[in-house]
Scaffold this motif. Sequence first.
Motif, PDB file in Angstrom:
ATOM      1  N   LEU A 278      -0.659  41.340 -22.859  1.00  0.00           N
ATOM      2  CA  LEU A 278      -2.102  41.115 -22.897  1.00  0.00           C
ATOM      3  C   LEU A 278      -2.464  39.810 -22.197  1.00  0.00           C
ATOM      4  N   CYS A 279      -1.674  38.777 -22.434  1.00  0.00           N
ATOM      5  CA  CYS A 279      -1.883  37.494 -21.743  1.00  0.00           C
ATOM      6  C   CYS A 279      -1.788  37.677 -20.234  1.00  0.00           C
ATOM      7  N   ASN A 280      -0.805  38.455 -19.797  1.00  0.00           N
ATOM      8  CA  ASN A 280      -0.612  38.686 -18.366  1.00  0.00           C
ATOM      9  C   ASN A 280      -1.782  39.456 -17.763  1.00  0.00           C
ATOM     10  N   VAL A 281      -2.292  40.448 -18.494  1.00  0.00           N
ATOM     11  CA  VAL A 281      -3.419  41.234 -18.002  1.00  0.00           C
ATOM     12  C   VAL A 281      -4.656  40.364 -17.830  1.00  0.00           C
ATOM     13  N   PHE A 282      -4.969  39.556 -18.837  1.00  0.00           N
ATOM     14  CA  PHE A 282      -6.145  38.696 -18.745  1.00  0.00           C
ATOM     15  C   PHE A 282      -5.989  37.664 -17.624  1.00  0.00           C
ATOM     16  N   ALA A 283      -4.786  37.200 -17.423  1.00  0.00           N
ATOM     17  CA  ALA A 283      -4.537  36.242 -16.339  1.00  0.00           C
ATOM     18  C   ALA A 283      -4.780  36.891 -14.981  1.00  0.00           C
ATOM     19  N   ARG A 284      -4.379  38.158 -14.835  1.00  0.00           N
ATOM     20  CA  ARG A 284      -4.596  38.860 -13.562  1.00  0.00           C
ATOM     21  C   ARG A 284      -6.086  39.109 -13.329  1.00  0.00           C
ATOM     22  N   VAL A 285      -6.795  39.494 -14.379  1.00  0.00           N
ATOM     23  CA  VAL A 285      -8.241  39.684 -14.238  1.00  0.00           C
ATOM     24  C   VAL A 285      -8.895  38.377 -13.815  1.00  0.00           C
ATOM     25  N   SER A 286      -8.529  37.291 -14.459  1.00  0.00           N
ATOM     26  CA  SER A 286      -9.095  35.984 -14.132  1.00  0.00           C
ATOM     27  C   SER A 286      -8.784  35.590 -12.696  1.00  0.00           C
ATOM     28  N   LEU A 287      -7.575  35.897 -12.241  1.00  0.00           N
ATOM     29  CA  LEU A 287      -7.166  35.547 -10.882  1.00  0.00           C
ATOM     30  C   LEU A 287      -8.086  36.158  -9.833  1.00  0.00           C
ATOM     31  N   PHE A 288      -8.521  37.400 -10.075  1.00  0.00           N
ATOM     32  CA  PHE A 288      -9.339  38.102  -9.080  1.00  0.00           C
ATOM     33  C   PHE A 288     -10.832  38.053  -9.385  1.00  0.00           C
ATOM     34  N   LEU A 289     -11.212  37.272 -10.382  1.00  0.00           N
ATOM     35  CA  LEU A 289     -12.622  37.126 -10.741  1.00  0.00           C
ATOM     36  C   LEU A 289     -13.166  35.824 -10.179  1.00  0.00           C
ATOM     37  N   GLU A 290     -14.315  35.893  -9.539  1.00  0.00           N
ATOM     38  CA  GLU A 290     -14.926  34.683  -8.988  1.00  0.00           C
ATOM     39  C   GLU A 290     -15.281  33.717 -10.122  1.00  0.00           C
ATOM     40  N   LYS A 291     -15.183  32.434  -9.822  1.00  0.00           N
ATOM     41  CA  LYS A 291     -15.511  31.398 -10.806  1.00  0.00           C
ATOM     42  C   LYS A 291     -16.956  31.543 -11.274  1.00  0.00           C
ATOM     43  N   ASP A 292     -17.160  31.328 -12.564  1.00  0.00           N
ATOM     44  CA  ASP A 292     -18.458  31.380 -13.221  1.00  0.00           C
ATOM     45  C   ASP A 292     -19.009  32.796 -13.401  1.00  0.00           C
ATOM     46  N   ARG A 293     -18.213  33.824 -13.097  1.00  0.00           N
ATOM     47  CA  ARG A 293     -18.678  35.205 -13.274  1.00  0.00           C
ATOM     48  C   ARG A 293     -18.076  35.819 -14.529  1.00  0.00           C
ATOM     49  N   LEU A 294     -18.557  36.999 -14.913  1.00  0.00           N
ATOM     50  CA  LEU A 294     -18.280  37.560 -16.228  1.00  0.00           C
ATOM     51  C   LEU A 294     -17.146  38.582 -16.264  1.00  0.00           C
ATOM     52  N   PHE A 295     -16.391  38.524 -17.356  1.00  0.00           N
ATOM     53  CA  PHE A 295     -15.469  39.588 -17.753  1.00  0.00           C
ATOM     54  C   PHE A 295     -15.931  40.060 -19.129  1.00  0.00           C
ATOM     55  N   ILE A 296     -16.369  41.321 -19.198  1.00  0.00           N
ATOM     56  CA  ILE A 296     -16.900  41.902 -20.436  1.00  0.00           C
ATOM     57  C   ILE A 296     -15.956  43.014 -20.890  1.00  0.00           C
ATOM     58  N   PHE A 297     -15.537  42.943 -22.147  1.00  0.00           N
ATOM     59  CA  PHE A 297     -14.646  43.985 -22.663  1.00  0.00           C
ATOM     60  C   PHE A 297     -14.952  44.240 -24.132  1.00  0.00           C
ATOM     61  N   ASP A 298     -14.546  45.394 -24.610  1.00  0.00           N
ATOM     62  CA  ASP A 298     -14.691  45.684 -26.032  1.00  0.00           C
ATOM     63  C   ASP A 298     -13.327  45.999 -26.637  1.00  0.00           C
ATOM     64  N   VAL A 299     -13.236  45.842 -27.951  1.00  0.00           N
ATOM     65  CA  VAL A 299     -11.981  46.096 -28.662  1.00  0.00           C
ATOM     66  C   VAL A 299     -12.266  46.720 -30.028  1.00  0.00           C
ATOM     67  N   ASN A 300     -11.372  47.611 -30.444  1.00  0.00           N
ATOM     68  CA  ASN A 300     -11.370  48.042 -31.830  1.00  0.00           C
ATOM     69  C   ASN A 300     -10.885  46.883 -32.695  1.00  0.00           C
ATOM     70  N   THR A 301     -11.402  46.798 -33.898  1.00  0.00           N
ATOM     71  CA  THR A 301     -11.094  45.676 -34.784  1.00  0.00           C
ATOM     72  C   THR A 301      -9.928  46.003 -35.714  1.00  0.00           C
ATOM     73  N   PRO A 302      -9.287  44.968 -36.269  1.00  0.00           N
ATOM     74  CA  PRO A 302      -8.274  45.207 -37.307  1.00  0.00           C
ATOM     75  C   PRO A 302      -8.817  46.029 -38.467  1.00  0.00           C
ATOM     76  N   TYR A 303     -10.091  45.812 -38.829  1.00  0.00           N
ATOM     77  CA  TYR A 303     -10.699  46.591 -39.908  1.00  0.00           C
ATOM     78  C   TYR A 303     -10.664  48.083 -39.579  1.00  0.00           C
ATOM     79  N   LYS A 304     -11.028  48.446 -38.360  1.00  0.00           N
ATOM     80  CA  LYS A 304     -11.025  49.856 -37.973  1.00  0.00           C
ATOM     81  C   LYS A 304      -9.623  50.438 -38.019  1.00  0.00           C
TER      82      LYS A 304
END
Length: 246
Positions: free
Chosen positions: A120-146
């Motif tokens: 997961l750390c590696n995936v987020f790092a790759r997304v950040s690498l190809f994302l322009e500075k100051d721009r958005l990464f939006i994601f959703d996740v299921n919660t531990p409660y679910k």
Amino acid sequence: IMYTDFASYYDSLTENVDYESRTDYICSLFDRFDRKPTLLLDLACGTGGFSNCMAARKISVIGVDMSYDMLCEAREKTEALGNDVLYLCQDAERLDLYGTVDCAICCLDSINHITNFQKLCNVFARVSLFLEKDRLFIFDVNTPYKHKNILGDNTFVLENDNVYCVWQNEYAGNNTVHISLDFFENNNGVYHRTSEQFCERAYTDEELRTVLINAGLKIEAVYDEMKYTKPDNKAQRIVYVTRKVN
């Protein structure tokens, strides 16, 4: 996840997913925290539901998924709609684009399919690498409660005129659920069975914040699904709006 048999059934079994409304919601987050992107990465794009909705809104889209079968469904859908989407068959951990994008999204709890914390750390790092500075990464996740209380050790049935799906879950601790899908396709009265097995892991807010900080991503907001309010302790899916800061 290398969805194979599931790919051909995915859209018919998820007809309840309102991609238009969900895309409108994501676009409203663009307006709140940034601006309309010109080139968007749809990570784990699956059969292209969000990719096509974004393309219809005149946004250039790169759809990335590691399942060739899902991408085949996506390409057929895109061609039928007359949209223009670039699809790449890649593992998110090895994401490799031709340049930067000015927005990235990852929807419908695709993040939960990454069950290894380091990956997961590696995936987020790759997304950040190809994302322009100051721009958005939006994601959703299921919660531990679910994972503990809704999916847990429960069984669900999904069906339509052509296929009957039995969805069985086994809670394995550490916010992880083992999922088994059995498909029974009706072919002139004869049922053909196929199966898929995979795992999903829910991450705590603390774990996700650690991953985001390490990837150079700042949290702008955390919302309950399809809302603009903070999630409570029984929220089932939550949305993270993050910005690349370095």
